[in-house]
Scaffold this motif. Structure first.
Motif, PDB file in Angstrom:
ATOM      1  N   ILE A   1       0.837  -1.204   0.000  1.00  0.00           N
ATOM      2  CA  ILE A   1       0.000   0.000   0.000  1.00  0.00           C
ATOM      3  C   ILE A   1       0.869   1.252   0.000  1.00  0.00           C
ATOM      4  N   ASP A   2       0.655   2.080  -0.996  1.00  0.00           N
ATOM      5  CA  ASP A   2       1.354   3.348  -1.159  1.00  0.00           C
ATOM      6  C   ASP A   2       0.336   4.482  -1.047  1.00  0.00           C
ATOM      7  N   GLU A   3       0.763   5.622  -0.573  1.00  0.00           N
ATOM      8  CA  GLU A   3      -0.123   6.795  -0.556  1.00  0.00           C
ATOM      9  C   GLU A   3       0.703   8.047  -0.294  1.00  0.00           C
ATOM     10  N   VAL A   4       0.104   9.210  -0.562  1.00  0.00           N
ATOM     11  CA  VAL A   4       0.792  10.484  -0.334  1.00  0.00           C
ATOM     12  C   VAL A   4      -0.229  11.536   0.069  1.00  0.00           C
ATOM     13  N   ALA A   5       0.141  12.351   1.061  1.00  0.00           N
ATOM     14  CA  ALA A   5      -0.623  13.544   1.447  1.00  0.00           C
ATOM     15  C   ALA A   5      -2.097  13.268   1.737  1.00  0.00           C
ATOM     16  N   GLU A   6      -2.379  12.156   2.364  1.00  0.00           N
ATOM     17  CA  GLU A   6      -3.727  11.869   2.847  1.00  0.00           C
ATOM     18  C   GLU A   6      -3.679  11.832   4.370  1.00  0.00           C
TER      19      GLU A   6
ATOM     20  N   MET B   1       4.637   6.615   2.701  1.00  0.00           N
ATOM     21  CA  MET B   1       3.447   7.400   3.072  1.00  0.00           C
ATOM     22  C   MET B   1       3.802   8.858   3.396  1.00  0.00           C
ATOM     23  N   PRO B   2       4.535   9.548   2.526  1.00  0.00           N
ATOM     24  CA  PRO B   2       4.940  10.926   2.836  1.00  0.00           C
ATOM     25  C   PRO B   2       3.740  11.864   2.902  1.00  0.00           C
ATOM     26  N   GLY B   3       3.790  12.794   3.834  1.00  0.00           N
ATOM     27  CA  GLY B   3       2.727  13.783   3.968  1.00  0.00           C
ATOM     28  C   GLY B   3       1.454  13.251   4.571  1.00  0.00           C
ATOM     29  N   CYS B   4       1.481  12.053   5.158  1.00  0.00           N
ATOM     30  CA  CYS B   4       0.268  11.452   5.714  1.00  0.00           C
ATOM     31  C   CYS B   4       0.163  11.596   7.231  1.00  0.00           C
ATOM     32  N   ASP B   5       1.169  12.171   7.863  1.00  0.00           N
ATOM     33  CA  ASP B   5       1.036  12.477   9.285  1.00  0.00           C
ATOM     34  C   ASP B   5       0.020  13.598   9.464  1.00  0.00           C
ATOM     35  N   GLU B   6      -0.666  13.622  10.602  1.00  0.00           N
ATOM     36  CA  GLU B   6      -1.606  14.704  10.888  1.00  0.00           C
ATOM     37  C   GLU B   6      -0.841  16.021  11.014  1.00  0.00           C
ATOM     38  N   PRO B   7      -1.188  17.030  10.190  1.00  0.00           N
ATOM     39  CA  PRO B   7      -0.406  18.272  10.207  1.00  0.00           C
ATOM     40  C   PRO B   7      -0.569  19.102  11.472  1.00  0.00           C
TER      41      PRO B   7
END
Length: 308
Positions: free
Chosen positions: A206-211, A240-246
């Motif tokens: 599973i890959d994802e970005v900015a979610e 999963m870059p950018g997927c941490d809660e900002p």
């Protein structure tokens, strides 16, 4: 599974744009990198078409893809960019035509729609790996030449693939067919004729970005309710870059995933940088036997050759 022929120096590689338009400067840089590797990149001029947020109308993109796939002089197809639009060409592709001349298709992100269809419904090994924009265009800073070569140029199993940032979320050891892609596209396919429907005992990448984490939760819950997770023997997450809660103090995506899969019976790894990554993109073959080793020295081991 049908396997494409291994790439060799001098092979012609078609550059296709099934999804969004791209930077011409990045395109030219990617062409130069493929030439440096010894290949002959080729493309149809329609690759530069523009229609709002896609690289031309669906018919134009599908026609270019089919022409490249059926051209006997073409050995592989590389997506120029993701973005949006690859799902629009699926109804215009022909499964039997694809199976008659199996070739390597390399891409990620929105092109998960094509990867999942090629592997799941056509029975052709596909490759979750570097595209032109942002990857080949940056040279080895944008993609990992070693895993690209191990997956695509040798008729042997690629073997152990790991990375310093790869970590174990749930310990264990499991084997199965490797498949997957970008989470948004996998979930969006459900309920359509092109639904992601992996076999029992598969290894799910599973890959994802900015979610944000709650969106990842929603998408994984959709896969769980659709029965996809229950058929997986192991799960491997990308970077999963950018997927941490900002928001300050918000949860890290790693911790959210650990909680979401607390009852998953198999091993779970996190941080394998294939697809969206801030570093060099690894190449993973989909549709071949693989093993997940989740412990102090975690790794994804490709146990079957991806090319013939």
């Amino acid at each position: 599974m049908l396997k494409p022929r291994a790439l060799a120096p001098g092979d012609r590689i078609a550059l296709v744009a099934p999804a969004s338009p791209f930077s011409r400067l990045e395109f030219d840089a990617g062409v130069a990198e493929l030439r440096r590797l010894g290949y002959e990149p080729v493309y149809d001029e329609t690759v530069f078409a523009r229609t709002r947020y896609t690289a031309g109308e669906p018919f134009v993109r599908a026609t270019a893809f089919r022409q490249a796939w059926t051209d006997p002089s073409i050995r592989a197809l590389v997506a120029v960019r993701g973005g949006y639009g690859s799902v629009q060409i699926l109804p215009r592709l022909d499964r039997d035509e694809i199976r008659r001349t199996p070739k390597a298709f390399i891409g990620y992100s929105d092109n998960t729609s094509l990867l999942a269809w090629l592997t799941g419904q056509c029975g052709v090994v596909s490759f979750h790996g570097p595209m032109i924009e942002g990857r080949f265009a940056k040279g080895p800073a944008g993609y990992d030449p070693e895993t690209f070569a191990r997956a695509l140029t040798r008729a042997d199993a690629a073997g152990r693939i790991s990375h310093p940032q790869l970590e174990t979320l749930r310990a264990g050891d499991a084997s199965g067919m490797l498949t997957g892609g970008t989470l948004t596209q996998l979930a969006a396919s459900l309920g359509t004729p092109y639904a992601f429907d992996p076999p029992a005992g598969h290894i799910l990448f599973i890959d994802e970005v900015a979610e944000r984490p709650y969106r990842i939760d929603r998408l994984l819950t959709q896969l769980r309710l659709a029965g996809v997770l229950s058929r997986a023997a192991a799960v491997v997450f990308g970077e999963m870059p950018g997927c941490d809660e900002p928001a300050e103090g918000g949860p890290a995506i790693r911790d959210v995933l650990r909680d979401l899969l607390a009852d998953f019976p198999g091993p779970v790894l996190f941080g394998l940088p294939s697809g969206h990554t801030n570093g060099a993109c690894l190449t993973l073959p989909f549709g071949v036997a693989a093993r997940v080793v989740a412990g102090p020295d975690p790794a994804l081991v490709i146990e079957e050759a991806a090319v013939a």
